[in-house]
Scaffold this motif. Sequence first.
Motif, PDB file in Angstrom:
ATOM      1  N   ILE A 165       0.794  -1.223   0.000  1.00  0.00           N
ATOM      2  CA  ILE A 165       0.000   0.000   0.000  1.00  0.00           C
ATOM      3  C   ILE A 165       0.831   1.280   0.000  1.00  0.00           C
ATOM      4  O   ILE A 165       0.446   2.281  -0.605  1.00  0.00           O
ATOM      5  N   ALA A 166       1.972   1.296   0.653  1.00  0.00           N
ATOM      6  CA  ALA A 166       2.753   2.532   0.769  1.00  0.00           C
ATOM      7  C   ALA A 166       3.596   2.831  -0.458  1.00  0.00           C
ATOM      8  O   ALA A 166       4.201   3.900  -0.536  1.00  0.00           O
ATOM      9  N   SER A 167       3.649   1.930  -1.415  1.00  0.00           N
ATOM     10  CA  SER A 167       4.492   2.169  -2.587  1.00  0.00           C
ATOM     11  C   SER A 167       3.962   3.376  -3.372  1.00  0.00           C
ATOM     12  O   SER A 167       2.751   3.597  -3.443  1.00  0.00           O
ATOM     13  N   PRO A 168       4.840   4.176  -3.954  1.00  0.00           N
ATOM     14  CA  PRO A 168       4.409   5.394  -4.660  1.00  0.00           C
ATOM     15  C   PRO A 168       3.392   5.137  -5.776  1.00  0.00           C
ATOM     16  O   PRO A 168       2.563   5.998  -6.067  1.00  0.00           O
ATOM     17  N   SER A 169       3.459   3.980  -6.408  1.00  0.00           N
ATOM     18  CA  SER A 169       2.534   3.691  -7.511  1.00  0.00           C
ATOM     19  C   SER A 169       1.132   3.328  -7.030  1.00  0.00           C
ATOM     20  O   SER A 169       0.189   3.298  -7.822  1.00  0.00           O
ATOM     21  N   ILE A 170       0.990   3.060  -5.723  1.00  0.00           N
ATOM     22  CA  ILE A 170      -0.305   2.646  -5.174  1.00  0.00           C
ATOM     23  C   ILE A 170      -0.858   3.629  -4.157  1.00  0.00           C
ATOM     24  O   ILE A 170      -2.076   3.835  -4.088  1.00  0.00           O
TER      25      ILE A 170
END
Length: 309
Positions: A165-170
Amino acid sequence: MTEMPSIDICVCTFRRRELADTLQSLAAMDLPAGYRIGIVVADNDEVPSAAELVSVLADELSLEVRYVHCPARNISLARNACLDASSADFVAFIDDDEKATGMWLKRLVETAQATGAEVVLGPVKARYGTGAPGWMQVGDFHSTYPVFVRGEIRTGYTCNALLRIASPSIAGRRFSLERGQSGGEDTEFFDQVFGAGGRISYAAEAWVEEPVPASRASFRWLTTRRFRVGQTHGRLLGAKRSGVGRFGELVRASAKAGYCFAAAGLTALQPVSRNRSLLRGVMHLGVLSGLAGARELRLYGKEGGQDAA
């Protein structure tokens, strides 16, 4: 001490009695070590029809279960409600008519750890009843697997997925409410994740199982679904093309449809091959429809129940 990482398993539901089996399968599976696991159930009915069932099961299951009522008959609203209700490091999606196998979540997590991917997909294995046509069972037309394009997975689905969830794409991304009744909202979501640099990996052993009800065990149901899948793909292609590029996609989709229907004719006496070619041809017709901007078929929010993607 560092706080234990967490995973929320999200289940969107709409008047499905199979929800009980889904939740019980989640409680029975082997859990990945070192993670705090919870379940979020998002009820998409106008009235909180799943509330009592979830309340009863929550007292019986070994996992924390949270119930969210999001009455709109819009599957995107339910998926977004799951994301909004979760503060976990990972979110896993499973459908309300599926059963998790014993190693499902562990295999998804292992692949996420090994690859560092933002999204991990697993396969959905169809389970046919005795009334399903023989060609359908042999050809396994209802199981779901990711599509690889030159070695990459460029989009995905929510019937078996783990998201970092914390990834920049998500982070902060939500499902399109405009597609909440047509379907294809998950295809668009993961297409955007990939376009933003998110990597999508595949855990071949992270199975979930999905029974195929009699209402879906027909060639007509398959053609409707394939056509809508094609429409979504066509719209996504059209949004990335203009002028000559879009015309080129129209020509390619027309050629592919013609090739598939010709192949179906050549295998007319072989039901599995014939029907597989016909369905691929129908999908390419859907691509043409999507490229032309035709209105997408409505698969969600129908009276009498909500179909699942």
